[in-house]
Design an enzyme around this catalytic site. Structure first.
Site, PDB file in Angstrom:
ATOM      1  N   THR A 164       0.845  -1.194   0.000  1.00 53.14           N
ATOM      2  CA  THR A 164       0.000   0.000   0.000  1.00 53.14           C
ATOM      3  C   THR A 164       0.883   1.249   0.000  1.00 53.14           C
ATOM      4  OG1 THR A 164      -0.124   0.057   2.425  1.00 53.14           O
ATOM      5  CG2 THR A 164      -1.877  -1.124   1.265  1.00 53.14           C
ATOM      6  N   GLU A 165       0.234   2.353  -0.240  1.00 51.64           N
ATOM      7  CA  GLU A 165       0.877   3.649  -0.120  1.00 51.64           C
ATOM      8  C   GLU A 165       1.391   3.831   1.306  1.00 51.64           C
ATOM      9  OE1 GLU A 165      -0.777   8.251  -0.692  1.00 51.64           O
ATOM     10  OE2 GLU A 165      -2.156   6.557  -0.591  1.00 51.64           O
ATOM     11  N   CYS A 178       2.320   6.823   4.094  1.00 47.21           N
ATOM     12  CA  CYS A 178       2.208   8.248   4.387  1.00 47.21           C
ATOM     13  C   CYS A 178       3.440   8.678   5.175  1.00 47.21           C
ATOM     14  CB  CYS A 178       0.929   8.535   5.169  1.00 47.21           C
ATOM     15  SG  CYS A 178      -0.555   8.393   4.144  1.00 47.21           S
ATOM     16  N   ASP A 222      -6.162   1.248   7.233  1.00 45.02           N
ATOM     17  CA  ASP A 222      -6.471   0.098   8.087  1.00 45.02           C
ATOM     18  C   ASP A 222      -7.932  -0.336   7.983  1.00 45.02           C
ATOM     19  OD1 ASP A 222      -6.330  -1.974   9.906  1.00 45.02           O
ATOM     20  OD2 ASP A 222      -5.035  -0.870  11.264  1.00 45.02           O
TER      21      ASP A 222
END
Length: 294
Positions: A109-110, A112, A176
C-alpha cells in the site's frame, strides 16, 4: 513495464540498503524497518523499484488461523476491498500475493510520510483551528466516498491511529480496513468490532449503520482538538462500555472551549438517526471560509 531485479545482487552491493525479501515479480523490496504492528499484521518500510518510491509492505501471518475460516475471510476481504477503492483521502493499494511456503499474506500500500494523525498531532502541538478543520474535512471526504460506495462500506475502526498524514502536503488519508464491512441496501451491520473508546453506543447492540463512523469521526475531531484520547478517564473496557451506553460524553469535551467546535462534535455524537451524514457535515457552516485542499 515491470522491473526485474536480482535480490542476491542487491545483497552483495555494499552501498545499497539490502532488502530482507522481494515480491514474486521482483518489483517491491522489503526493508527490516517496522512502521507499525498489530495483533495479526506487521507493516514494514519497502521500496517500489519501478516507480522509485517508498511504499508500505503489509504482512499477515496466516499460520495459526487454519481452523478460523472467518478470520481468514476477513484478511482476504480487506485485500479485495482495498483493491476496489480509489480516492484521494483513502490509502492507495498496489498489489498483493500469498507466500504459501511461509503461510503469509502480503500486500503493498501507499505509505504516508508522517505516520498516523495521532502521532503527527502529538509532534505538532501548535496547530491553527483552520488546519484542524482542513484535516477533519478530508476525513469526512474519505467517509463520504465509503458511505456512498456501491455497496456501502462501514469502516468500523475509525480513530486517529488509523488515519494517516503526509505532513509536507497536509494530506490526510484513512487506512487500516481490517474491520471494514460492506453492507446491503438497508446499510445495517451486526458484528461487534472496533476500538472501544471510539465505538458508538449502538455498536454494542449489534445493529447499526454507517453512522457509527460519524460518531467515531466526532471523537477523532475531539482528539485532535484536545490531544487526548476519548474516555481516558475510564480504566477498563467495561467502564468504557458502561459510560458510552449510558450516554455520558468523554471528559475531554470539557476542554473544548470554542462553542462552534463543541457544537459540531455534539452533532456527530448524537443519537444515530440525529447524526448528519458525511455529505451533510461537509456542507456544514463549520467549514465555511476554508480554501479547497483537494
Amino acid at each position: 513495464m515491470v522491473v526485474r531485479v536480482n535480490p542476491a545482487a542487491d545483497l552483495l552491493d555494499k552501498d545499497a540498503e539490502p532488502f530482507v525479501e522481494v515480491d514474486p515479480t521482483g518489483r517491491y523490496g522489503r526493508y527490516s524497518d517496522l512502521l507499525g504492528a498489530g495483533a495479526t499484521k506487521k507493516v514494514y518500510r519497502a521500496f517500489d523499484q519501478e516507480k522509485g518510491i517508498e511504499v508500505a509492505w503489509n504482512q499477515v501471518k496466516l499460520r495459526g488461523f487454519d481452523d478460523n475460516e472467518s478470520m481468514l475471510d476477513r484478511f482476504f476481504a480487506e485485500v479485495r476491498l482495498l483493491g476496489s477503492l480509489k480516492h484521494d483521502n483513502i490509502i492507495s493499494f498496489y498489489n498483493w500475493w500469498t507466500d504459501e511456503k511461509n503461510s503469509k499474506l502480503n500486500f503493498i500500500t501507499e505509505v504516508c510520510t508522517s505516520g498516523s494523525l495521532r502521532d503527527y498531532r502529538k509532534k505538532h502541538r501548535h496547530v491553527s483551528l483552520k488546519a484542524l478543520k482542513k484535516w477533519s474535512r478530508q476525513i469526512l471526504r474519505g467517509l463520504e466516498y465509503l458511505h456512498t460506495h456501491e455497496p456501502c462500506i462501514i469502516h468500523r475502526d475509525l480513530n486517529c491511529a488509523n488515519v494517516f498524514m503526509n505532513g509536507n502536503s497536509g494530506q490526510v488519508k484513512i487506512g487500516d480496513f481490517g474491520l471494514a464491512a460492506t453492507v446491503g441496501e438497508n446499510h445495517v451491520a451486526h458484528t461487534i468490532l472496533g476500538t472501544p473508546e471510539y465505538m458508538a453506543p449502538e455498536l454494542y447492540e449489534e445493529e447499526y449503520t454507517e453512522m457509527v463512523d460519524i460518531y467515531a469521526f466526532g471523537l477523532c475531531l475531539l482528539e485532535i482538538m484536545t490531544m487526548e484520547i476519548p474516555y481516558m478517564e475510564c480504566t477498563s473496557i467495561t467502564k468504557i462500555y458502561k459510560t458510552v451506553t449510558s450516554g455520558v460524553k468523554p471528559l475531554a469535551m470539557e476542554k473544548v472551549k470554542d462553542p462552534e467546535v463543541k457544537a459540531f462534535i455534539d452533532k456527530c455524537l448524537g443519537k444515530p438517526r440525529a447524526r448528519p451524514s458525511a455529505s451533510e457535515l461537509l456542507q456544514d457552516p463549520f467549514f465555511d471560509g476554508l480554501d479547497d485542499d483537494q
